[in-house]
Design a protein around this motif. Structure first.
Motif: not given
Lengths: 250, 250
Positions: B177, B179, B203, B205, B210-211
């Protein structure tokens, strides 16, 4: 004359097969709507010499160059630097974008890697990013956008009002159960009558067994397109089939 | 050295946005499996000067050129003639393909338009088409295939055994998770250790909220890829997150 455009997709992930492209069709349709003809697409790797030479070559050949990909915070995000080099200007902090990103992310998260997203070629005009703030930009005839489809779409929509195109692309379609080889001769005659239009034939075959061909006439002159449509319909009738307007359901 | 390839998609229907491309990813994946690197893709219009110059330029720059589109019976099917011109050989009836098409379609349906599908550049080797008989062909380092995905796939599968590649492309992926902006510095360090690999960050999403980011290492040396994978996992752990192997579910 309808202005022309080239799309440069900068992305190893398309070339390796990891990611299915979702940007070509969106941009092709959006440009057609505002009367700019997408005339070439290139997918190239994230390597500086390739990006610089493609930008230089394509911006000389086409009225507009759109790029997607390579404007994030990581090591392979080198599009802005490459475009600056292709145009011959320095890459520098764009103050307004820097402050907007700092406000959005907070001072603590706005580290050196993320600050790179506020570096634009000198003289560039930012393209707003309503999704994640980090901007795209326009410099000369080059428009630099994100690769993530949702962000790319937001950027293109922000950019659209500033793009000057000609009359929009229009099209007319008729389909029947005739095959390409049967239609080919008559279609070539219609094409010869309308050299400025693009006449295409597209075979279809559905799971339920329906087969045939859709004939499409496309161009930037609505009256010519309508006239070609009439001749396409007449051709299908003359060959003994039933012309149906539009495209067959999937 | 891994051989390189360029894909030329010949098709106004992609450039106008009418049709979603479905060939890039299939070919990219298939070439990776046999150790040929897809290094560029171009989508160009059905116009002879554009096709001839793209074929000439790309076959000088890449080990292989694959084309899709423009080999049917209609007026805009000009790929075979353009490739013949780019290579500098005449286009002529290929007797074996002519007879196969005549047998398949029957003498009556095998009209002048359909007979064009049996015209190949002199010296070309046909590529079998198990779907609709009309062949593709290889001449020099140019492989000419249909644009319809199902036929293109059949042709590529027929062609594959004759293509000599290197070790296959392998990859390893870890996601978490974290970035991109947080991972960027550490990822750049790993990339610097593995200049021959392609390290990417993607990335994601999901609709359920959930990212995060997937980190992928790709290359033609299995051991190096595995080693880079270990370092990626260690990076995610060092940044305080939980590394998960593979790609996140859609």
């Amino acid at each position: 004359m309808t202005p022309t455009a080239c799309l440069l997709i900068i992305g190893n992930e398309i070339l390796s097969g990891r990611t299915q492209d979702a940007n070509i069709r969106f941009l092709a349709t959006g440009l057609g709507e505002i009367g700019i003809a997408l005339d070439e697409v290139r997918v190239i790797p994230d390597r500086a010499p390739r990006i610089i030479s493609a930008v230089s070559e394509c911006r000389a050949r086409f009225d507009h160059v759109f790029t997607t990909g390579g404007i994030g915070p990581t090591h392979d995000d080198i599009t802005a630097a490459c475009v600056a080099e292709a145009i011959g200007v320095p890459l520098e902090i764009h103050e307004e974008s820097f402050r907007a990103l700092e406000d959005y992310l907070g001072k603590e998260k706005f580290n050196a890697a993320r600050q790179r997203m506020a570096m634009l070629p000198r003289g560039a005009t930012p393209i707003a990013n309503s999704v994640s703030v980090a901007p795209g930009f326009t410099i000369a005839n080059v428009h630099v956008m994100a690769g993530v489809p949702r962000i790319m779409q937001a950027m293109f929509n922000a950019l659209k009002p500033s793009l000057k195109g000609g009359a929009p692309l229009t099209s007319v379609a008729w389909y029947s159960d005739l095959r390409e080889g049967t239609l080919a001769e008559g279609l070539a005659e219609i094409q010869a009558h309308f050299p400025d239009l693009d006449l295409g034939s597209y075979s279809f075959e559905r799971d339920d067994g329906r087969r045939g061909v859709t004939l499409v006439a496309k161009g930037y002159d609505t009256e010519l397109v309508a006239e070609a449509g009439k001749q396409i319909r007449a051709l299908i009738l003359a060959l003994g089939a039933e012309p149906v307007s539009g495209e067959p359901a999937p």
